[in-house]
Design a protein around this motif. Sequence first.
Motif, PDB file in Angstrom:
ATOM      1  N   HIS A  40      16.506  25.509  -0.504  1.00 30.20           N
ATOM      2  CA  HIS A  40      17.189  24.371  -1.118  1.00 30.20           C
ATOM      3  C   HIS A  40      18.067  23.574  -0.164  1.00 30.20           C
ATOM      4  O   HIS A  40      18.758  22.663  -0.598  1.00 30.20           O
ATOM      5  N   PHE A  62      20.796  19.172 -10.276  1.00 27.78           N
ATOM      6  CA  PHE A  62      19.533  19.359 -10.994  1.00 27.78           C
ATOM      7  C   PHE A  62      18.856  18.008 -11.192  1.00 27.78           C
ATOM      8  O   PHE A  62      19.449  17.070 -11.709  1.00 27.78           O
ATOM      9  N   HIS A  64      14.937  16.940 -12.430  1.00 30.87           N
ATOM     10  CA  HIS A  64      13.566  17.349 -12.749  1.00 30.87           C
ATOM     11  C   HIS A  64      12.530  16.399 -12.161  1.00 30.87           C
ATOM     12  O   HIS A  64      11.327  16.704 -12.158  1.00 30.87           O
ATOM     13  N   PHE A  69      11.123  19.803  -5.776  1.00 25.75           N
ATOM     14  CA  PHE A  69      11.352  20.898  -6.710  1.00 25.75           C
ATOM     15  C   PHE A  69      10.900  20.561  -8.127  1.00 25.75           C
ATOM     16  O   PHE A  69      10.305  21.376  -8.810  1.00 25.75           O
ATOM     17  N   ASP A  71      10.354  20.138 -11.970  1.00 23.76           N
ATOM     18  CA  ASP A  71      10.710  20.977 -13.108  1.00 23.76           C
ATOM     19  C   ASP A  71      11.069  22.383 -12.641  1.00 23.76           C
ATOM     20  O   ASP A  71      10.494  22.901 -11.685  1.00 23.76           O
ATOM     21  N   ASP A  72      12.005  23.010 -13.361  1.00 26.83           N
ATOM     22  CA  ASP A  72      12.272  24.411 -13.057  1.00 26.83           C
ATOM     23  C   ASP A  72      11.285  25.286 -13.820  1.00 26.83           C
ATOM     24  O   ASP A  72      10.399  24.798 -14.529  1.00 26.83           O
ATOM     25  N   ALA A 230      13.056  30.959  -8.003  1.00 23.32           N
ATOM     26  CA  ALA A 230      12.866  30.213  -9.248  1.00 23.32           C
ATOM     27  C   ALA A 230      13.811  30.726 -10.331  1.00 23.32           C
ATOM     28  O   ALA A 230      14.384  29.941 -11.103  1.00 23.32           O
ATOM     29  N   ARG A 233      17.361  29.481  -9.552  1.00 23.75           N
ATOM     30  CA  ARG A 233      17.568  28.073  -9.895  1.00 23.75           C
ATOM     31  C   ARG A 233      17.871  27.925 -11.385  1.00 23.75           C
ATOM     32  O   ARG A 233      18.737  27.132 -11.781  1.00 23.75           O
ATOM     33  N   VAL A 234      17.169  28.690 -12.218  1.00 23.50           N
ATOM     34  CA  VAL A 234      17.451  28.664 -13.653  1.00 23.50           C
ATOM     35  C   VAL A 234      18.861  29.182 -13.920  1.00 23.50           C
ATOM     36  O   VAL A 234      19.620  28.598 -14.704  1.00 23.50           O
TER      37      VAL A 234
END
Length: 270
Positions: A40, A62, A64, A69, A71-72, A230, A233-234
Motif C-alpha cells: 500500500h 479508502f 473503491h 486496489f 473494491d475490497d 486483503a 484492508r477490511v
Amino acid sequence: MTSFSHVRRLIVGLGNPGEKYENTRHNIGKMALMHFLKLHGKPTWHEVKAVHGETMMHHFNFDHTHKRFGDDLIDRMSERRKARTIAEGVPYPTVDVHGLLPSTYMNRSGMSVKSFMNAHQFRLKNNALVINKHDELLVLTDDITLPFGSCRFKPKGGSGGQNGVKDIIKCVATEKFARLKIGIGSPSWFLDPSNKGNPPPGLQLDKYVLGKFMPHEQDEMNELLEFTSALLRVYVHRGMNEATKLANSTDVNSYKIKKPTKKAPNSEPL
C-alpha cells in the motif's frame, strides 16, 4: 452509515530478529505486516531504539475506484455489499496506520509495544468489536491450531500459549486488544488425540514453529500474504466485526477465486 474522520491503528507484526529466523513459521506475523504496508505504499521503516523496534506510519484512504486496489474483499464477495459501499461509504475512510516490528525476541515483544504506545499516547478502547474512533492495537501472530491458509481475528482474550502475545498482555496490562491469527499448520503428532498436544519423545514444538515452511507452503506463500493483506484492508476501513466475519467464511483458496485480476498495461500500436 456513520464514519469517523480520523482514527489510528497500531499493527504489530510478531517475529524473531535476524537472518536465522527469516521466513520461519514463527515470523509469519512480521512477514504479513511487511507485505501489507509495502503493498500500500512501499514504506520506509525506521529503527527506533526508544521503542525497541522498527516503525513506520502510512495514511490510508479508502477509494473503491482506485485503479490499483479498487473494491475490497467484501465488495468482491457480494454485489449487494458493493452497492452499499458505493452509496454509504465505509466506517473508517481515512486511517493512520502505524506499523511496529519489535527488534526484541518474540518473548520480549511486550516491551516494544508498551514503549511505542507510551511514546505515541495510544489509548486502547475496551472492546475491539465496537465501532468508535478510539485507538486500536492489532497483533499479527502465527497460530499452530489453524491450518496453513486460514486466518482468524480475535478481539481479545488470553495468549493461547503464544509467547509474544503473552508478553504483550503482561506489559500493556490488558487482554483487550485484537489479534489476527495466521495459520501455520501443525505437525502430525500435534493433532493426535493420544498425545494430548504433547510431543512424542525426541520431538519439540519449538523446532516446528522455528522451522522453515514446507516447499508446497512456500509455493503458496505469496497467495497467503495477499490474502492476509486483503483481510487487513477490511479491518482498517470497516473494523474488527466485519473483518472477523470475513475471515471466518474465507481462506486462501476462496480468496484466489475472488482476488482482483491484474490489468495489462496499456500498449501503443507499433
